[in-house]
Design a protein around this motif. Structure first.
Motif, PDB file in Angstrom:
ATOM      1  N   ILE A   1       0.870  -1.406  -0.046  1.00 58.02           N
ATOM      2  CA  ILE A   1      -0.037   0.121  -0.050  1.00 58.02           C
ATOM      3  C   ILE A   1       0.789   1.252   0.176  1.00 58.02           C
ATOM      4  CG2 ILE A   1      -1.917  -1.198   0.993  1.00 58.02           C
ATOM      5  CD1 ILE A   1      -1.499   0.156   3.653  1.00 58.02           C
ATOM      6  N   GLU A   2       0.166   2.270  -0.687  1.00 60.50           N
ATOM      7  CA  GLU A   2       1.219   3.473  -0.569  1.00 60.50           C
ATOM      8  C   GLU A   2       0.602   4.488   0.465  1.00 60.50           C
ATOM      9  OE1 GLU A   2      -0.608   3.296  -4.161  1.00 60.50           O
ATOM     10  OE2 GLU A   2       0.832   1.684  -4.530  1.00 60.50           O
ATOM     11  N   ARG A   3      -0.901   4.448   0.887  1.00 60.33           N
ATOM     12  CA  ARG A   3      -1.580   5.313   1.798  1.00 60.33           C
ATOM     13  C   ARG A   3      -2.483   4.356   2.597  1.00 60.33           C
ATOM     14  NH1 ARG A   3      -4.394   9.151  -2.189  1.00 60.33           N
ATOM     15  NH2 ARG A   3      -4.070   7.492  -3.519  1.00 60.33           N
ATOM     16  N   GLU A   4      -2.092   4.571   3.969  1.00 59.71           N
ATOM     17  CA  GLU A   4      -2.863   3.868   4.663  1.00 59.71           C
ATOM     18  C   GLU A   4      -4.215   4.533   5.315  1.00 59.71           C
ATOM     19  OE1 GLU A   4      -2.139   1.653   9.218  1.00 59.71           O
ATOM     20  OE2 GLU A   4      -0.258   2.193   7.855  1.00 59.71           O
ATOM     21  N   LEU A   5      -5.404   3.902   5.600  1.00 59.62           N
ATOM     22  CA  LEU A   5      -6.629   4.220   5.800  1.00 59.62           C
ATOM     23  C   LEU A   5      -6.952   3.801   7.163  1.00 59.62           C
ATOM     24  CD1 LEU A   5      -8.445   3.870   2.377  1.00 59.62           C
ATOM     25  CD2 LEU A   5      -7.762   6.106   3.108  1.00 59.62           C
ATOM     26  N   PRO A   6      -6.376   4.455   8.238  1.00 59.27           N
ATOM     27  CA  PRO A   6      -6.508   3.920   9.573  1.00 59.27           C
ATOM     28  C   PRO A   6      -7.706   3.964  10.111  1.00 59.27           C
ATOM     29  CG  PRO A   6      -5.347   5.985   9.592  1.00 59.27           C
ATOM     30  CD  PRO A   6      -5.397   5.885   8.229  1.00 59.27           C
ATOM     31  N   GLY A   7      -8.820   4.769   9.749  1.00 56.83           N
ATOM     32  CA  GLY A   7      -9.987   4.867  10.116  1.00 56.83           C
ATOM     33  C   GLY A   7     -10.993   3.588   9.898  1.00 56.83           C
ATOM     34  N   ILE A   8     -10.585   2.987   8.926  1.00 58.22           N
ATOM     35  CA  ILE A   8     -11.320   1.717   8.424  1.00 58.22           C
ATOM     36  C   ILE A   8     -11.054   0.655   9.447  1.00 58.22           C
ATOM     37  CG2 ILE A   8     -11.463  -0.369   6.917  1.00 58.22           C
ATOM     38  CD1 ILE A   8     -11.085   1.946   4.585  1.00 58.22           C
ATOM     39  N   MET A   9      -9.768   0.831   9.874  1.00 56.36           N
ATOM     40  CA  MET A   9      -9.530  -0.397  10.757  1.00 56.36           C
ATOM     41  C   MET A   9      -9.856  -0.072  12.210  1.00 56.36           C
ATOM     42  SD  MET A   9      -8.569  -2.585   9.007  1.00 56.36           S
ATOM     43  CE  MET A   9      -8.346  -3.785  10.144  1.00 56.36           C
ATOM     44  N   GLU A  10      -9.773   1.028  12.675  1.00 52.13           N
ATOM     45  CA  GLU A  10     -10.195   1.600  13.951  1.00 52.13           C
ATOM     46  C   GLU A  10     -11.672   1.261  14.158  1.00 52.13           C
ATOM     47  OE1 GLU A  10      -9.461   5.911  13.713  1.00 52.13           O
ATOM     48  OE2 GLU A  10      -7.426   5.427  13.916  1.00 52.13           O
ATOM     49  N   GLU A  11     -12.693   1.487  13.092  1.00 54.53           N
ATOM     50  CA  GLU A  11     -13.845   0.981  12.971  1.00 54.53           C
ATOM     51  C   GLU A  11     -14.131  -0.356  13.212  1.00 54.53           C
ATOM     52  OE1 GLU A  11     -18.047   1.263  13.318  1.00 54.53           O
ATOM     53  OE2 GLU A  11     -16.383   2.742  13.946  1.00 54.53           O
ATOM     54  N   LEU A  12     -13.534  -1.251  12.359  1.00 61.00           N
ATOM     55  CA  LEU A  12     -13.576  -2.507  12.383  1.00 61.00           C
ATOM     56  C   LEU A  12     -13.485  -3.039  13.555  1.00 61.00           C
ATOM     57  CD1 LEU A  12     -12.248  -3.576   8.906  1.00 61.00           C
ATOM     58  CD2 LEU A  12     -14.663  -3.808   9.417  1.00 61.00           C
ATOM     59  N   ARG A  13     -12.275  -2.761  14.468  1.00 60.97           N
ATOM     60  CA  ARG A  13     -11.791  -3.009  15.858  1.00 60.97           C
ATOM     61  C   ARG A  13     -12.954  -2.668  16.725  1.00 60.97           C
ATOM     62  NH1 ARG A  13      -6.355  -3.058  13.683  1.00 60.97           N
ATOM     63  NH2 ARG A  13      -6.465  -0.562  13.673  1.00 60.97           N
ATOM     64  N   ARG A  14     -13.337  -1.489  16.568  1.00 63.05           N
ATOM     65  CA  ARG A  14     -14.390  -0.859  17.506  1.00 63.05           C
ATOM     66  C   ARG A  14     -15.789  -1.816  17.420  1.00 63.05           C
ATOM     67  NH1 ARG A  14     -18.883   1.184  17.968  1.00 63.05           N
ATOM     68  NH2 ARG A  14     -19.189   1.533  15.648  1.00 63.05           N
ATOM     69  N   ALA A  15     -16.235  -1.828  16.270  1.00 64.19           N
ATOM     70  CA  ALA A  15     -17.488  -2.608  16.102  1.00 64.19           C
ATOM     71  C   ALA A  15     -17.169  -3.995  16.400  1.00 64.19           C
ATOM     72  CB  ALA A  15     -17.709  -2.587  14.720  1.00 64.19           C
ATOM     73  N   GLY A  16     -16.065  -4.483  16.168  1.00 61.58           N
ATOM     74  CA  GLY A  16     -15.881  -5.948  16.397  1.00 61.58           C
ATOM     75  C   GLY A  16     -15.953  -6.188  17.797  1.00 61.58           C
ATOM     76  N   ALA A  17     -15.377  -5.187  18.685  1.00 59.76           N
ATOM     77  CA  ALA A  17     -15.035  -5.411  20.123  1.00 59.76           C
ATOM     78  C   ALA A  17     -16.396  -5.430  20.744  1.00 59.76           C
ATOM     79  CB  ALA A  17     -14.354  -4.218  20.680  1.00 59.76           C
ATOM     80  N   SER A  18     -17.591  -5.099  20.141  1.00 59.65           N
ATOM     81  CA  SER A  18     -18.800  -5.070  20.920  1.00 59.65           C
ATOM     82  C   SER A  18     -19.412  -6.424  20.646  1.00 59.65           C
ATOM     83  CB  SER A  18     -20.007  -4.192  19.930  1.00 59.65           C
ATOM     84  OG  SER A  18     -20.263  -4.709  18.716  1.00 59.65           O
ATOM     85  N   ASP A  19     -18.703  -7.181  19.683  1.00 61.27           N
ATOM     86  CA  ASP A  19     -19.062  -8.548  19.758  1.00 61.27           C
ATOM     87  C   ASP A  19     -17.939  -9.597  20.639  1.00 61.27           C
ATOM     88  OD1 ASP A  19     -20.554 -11.079  18.765  1.00 61.27           O
ATOM     89  OD2 ASP A  19     -19.077 -11.233  17.154  1.00 61.27           O
ATOM     90  N   THR A  20     -16.960  -9.270  20.565  1.00 60.29           N
ATOM     91  CA  THR A  20     -15.909  -9.934  21.128  1.00 60.29           C
ATOM     92  C   THR A  20     -14.520  -9.189  21.503  1.00 60.29           C
ATOM     93  OG1 THR A  20     -14.304 -11.996  21.372  1.00 60.29           O
ATOM     94  CG2 THR A  20     -14.969 -11.027  19.122  1.00 60.29           C
ATOM     95  N   PRO A  21     -14.179  -9.124  22.587  1.00 62.88           N
ATOM     96  CA  PRO A  21     -13.050  -8.212  23.086  1.00 62.88           C
ATOM     97  C   PRO A  21     -11.840  -8.660  22.167  1.00 62.88           C
ATOM     98  CG  PRO A  21     -13.469  -9.451  24.799  1.00 62.88           C
ATOM     99  CD  PRO A  21     -14.633  -9.660  23.852  1.00 62.88           C
TER     100      PRO A  21
END
Length: 156
Positions: free
Chosen positions: A86-106
């Protein structure tokens, strides 16, 4: 549009166990109208991941989803391989995936996955579990069209 799925797993690539997570991503992509071949399975390792991502991009994939190799195990190096491409990272996508996923499992907080732009493609690392892939695909699908439009010069 064309998408690709790369499953990263030593066990699945050696035939020791079937790929359970890649088909979940492929099905979600096809149901959303993307053209997507079956998942490509590669062994863990940054170099094998980078090579698979480059091959998918060279084949015209505009969205590339990986599954597996994002944890803290000794062979988990999907993020490192992805960063080679990758040339440019999009950290917001992973932040949201982690945040949303944590509501299901830590355990979702343990993923080290990254997302970013490689040439004209969006690349997103998802965890190796079918449940984690199923949880993450709706967000990936929601954002992919807009990211690709911007890559093609579309307005914000």
């Amino acid at each position: 549009m064309r998408a690709a799925v790369v499953t990263v797993s030593d066990r699945s690539s050696s035939g020791a166990r079937p790929d359970a997570s890649g088909p979940v991503a492929v099905e979600a992509l096809r149901e959303a109208g993307w053209s997507c071949d079956d998942a490509v399975v590669v062994p863990d390792g940054a170099d094998s991941v980078a090579a698979a991502l480059r091959a998918a991009e060279d084949a015209g994939a505009r969205l590339i989803v990986t599954s597996g190799g994002t944890g803290v195990g000794p062979r988990d190096s999907t993020p490192e391989g992805t960063r080679q491409v990758i040339e440019r990272e999009l950290p917001g996508i992973m932040e949201e995936l982690r945040r949303a996923g944590a509501s299901d499992t830590p355990m979702a907080l343990l993923t080290r996955g990254v997302a970013g732009v490689a040439g004209r493609a969006l690349v997103v690392n998802l965890p190796g579990s079918p449940r984690g892939v199923a949880s993450g695909m709706p967000l990936v699908l929601q954002l992919a069209g807009h990211v690709i439009s911007q890559l093609d010069g579309g307005d914000h």
